[in-house]
Scaffold this active site. Structure first.
Site, mmCIF file in Angstrom:
data_model
loop_
_atom_site.group_PDB
_atom_site.id
_atom_site.type_symbol
_atom_site.label_atom_id
_atom_site.label_comp_id
_atom_site.label_asym_id
_atom_site.label_seq_id
_atom_site.Cartn_x
_atom_site.Cartn_y
_atom_site.Cartn_z
ATOM 1 N N SER A 38 6.021 -2.413 1.266
ATOM 2 C CA SER A 38 7.367 -1.921 1.566
ATOM 3 C C SER A 38 7.982 -2.606 2.772
ATOM 4 O O SER A 38 9.183 -2.914 2.784
ATOM 5 C CB SER A 38 7.326 -0.412 1.783
ATOM 6 N N THR A 39 7.191 -2.873 3.804
ATOM 7 C CA THR A 39 7.738 -3.525 4.992
ATOM 8 C C THR A 39 8.093 -4.974 4.698
ATOM 9 O O THR A 39 9.169 -5.464 5.073
ATOM 10 C CB THR A 39 6.744 -3.448 6.157
ATOM 11 N N ASP A 96 -1.578 -2.260 7.458
ATOM 12 C CA ASP A 96 -1.844 -0.821 7.384
ATOM 13 C C ASP A 96 -2.299 -0.271 8.727
ATOM 14 O O ASP A 96 -2.036 0.889 9.048
ATOM 15 C CB ASP A 96 -2.902 -0.551 6.308
ATOM 16 N N GLU A 115 -2.926 -12.368 0.176
ATOM 17 C CA GLU A 115 -2.342 -12.308 1.514
ATOM 18 C C GLU A 115 -3.189 -13.075 2.519
ATOM 19 O O GLU A 115 -2.657 -13.783 3.382
ATOM 20 C CB GLU A 115 -2.191 -10.851 1.951
#
Length: 238
Positions: A38-39, A96, A115
């Site tokens: 989301s970020t 996170d 990632e």
């Protein structure tokens, strides 16, 4: 009502951090990495806005997941791959959990392997978070995602338990085992606060069948935190 308000506040902080990071670190003609979650999605949106307004030109982006690829493509962001552009100028991604030394737990969105591949190919890794992601020690607030091959996964679960973890198989919205873009399983491992993350990372990295884990150590160059007092930029301690 308060939970809805809290969610709106968190989304606003994520957007502020993402906007600040894109404006501060992305430049025309760069190859940029786009994280997942989301970020990171706010960063993709800001990149698209900056291109549309002519502030960023000739930027090519490496997405870290199919989800991010679809978002970027839908917003008209030009995409590339690590095969075409094996060195990334700067990657912007979320996390996170962030420890004081800028070590991370990542993988809540399930894209931890890609990632990390993109992060390791990047000259600069900029992590964007809201202040709620800051932690005194990794594992205090978030379990560690470990990506494993489906073949023999129960043996990996026993191995992780032998290291002190409480292990849960991640499931999707239908209750089925969640599969990564590589078709692997994610085991969410609650170790509690992790005293020696480098040692744990080495143990996980030497285990056949474990293809990735969410400990990102020594990779973050910059941290952008949005909180009640605005946006703060930190660099990795030397």
């Amino acid at each position: 009502m308060s939970s809805h308000s809290d969610a709106n506040d968190t989304a606003r902080l994520k957007r502020e951090a993402a906007t600040w990071a894109v404006d501060a670190f992305f430049r025309s003609s760069m190859v940029v990495g786009l994280g997942t979650g989301s970020t990171a999605a706010f960063a993709v949106q800001r990149l698209a806005e900056s291109r549309a307004q002519g502030r960023l030109v000739d930027v090519r982006a490496v997405p870290t997941s199919r989800e991010t690829e679809a978002l970027a493509r839908g917003l008209g962001v030009p995409l590339t791959t690590l095969d075409e552009d094996p060195v990334v100028d700067v990657t912007v991604d979320g996390a996170d959990e962030v420890a004081p030394d800028l070590s991370l737990i990542k993988g809540g969105g399930g894209a931890l392997l890609r990632e990390k591949i993109v992060a390791q190919a990047s000259r600069r890794l900029v992590i964007i978070v809201d202040a709620g992601k800051l932690s005194p020690r990794l594992g205090t607030r978030w379990p560690l995602p470990v990506e494993v091959l489906p073949f023999g996964w129960r043996s990996q679960s026993l191995f992780l338990e032998s290291l002190g973890a409480s292990v849960a198989v991640r499931r999707d919205e239908r209750g089925e085992p969640f599969l990564t873009d590589q078709g692997n399983l994610v085991l969410d491992c609650d170790f509690g606060p992790i005293d020696h993350p480098e040692e744990l990372a080495a143990r996980l990295g030497s285990r056949a069948g474990v293809v990735g884990h969410g400990l990102f150590l020594g990779l973050t160059t910059d941290l952008v935190v949005a909180g009640s007092n605005g946006v703060e930029h930190r660099t990795r301690p030397t």
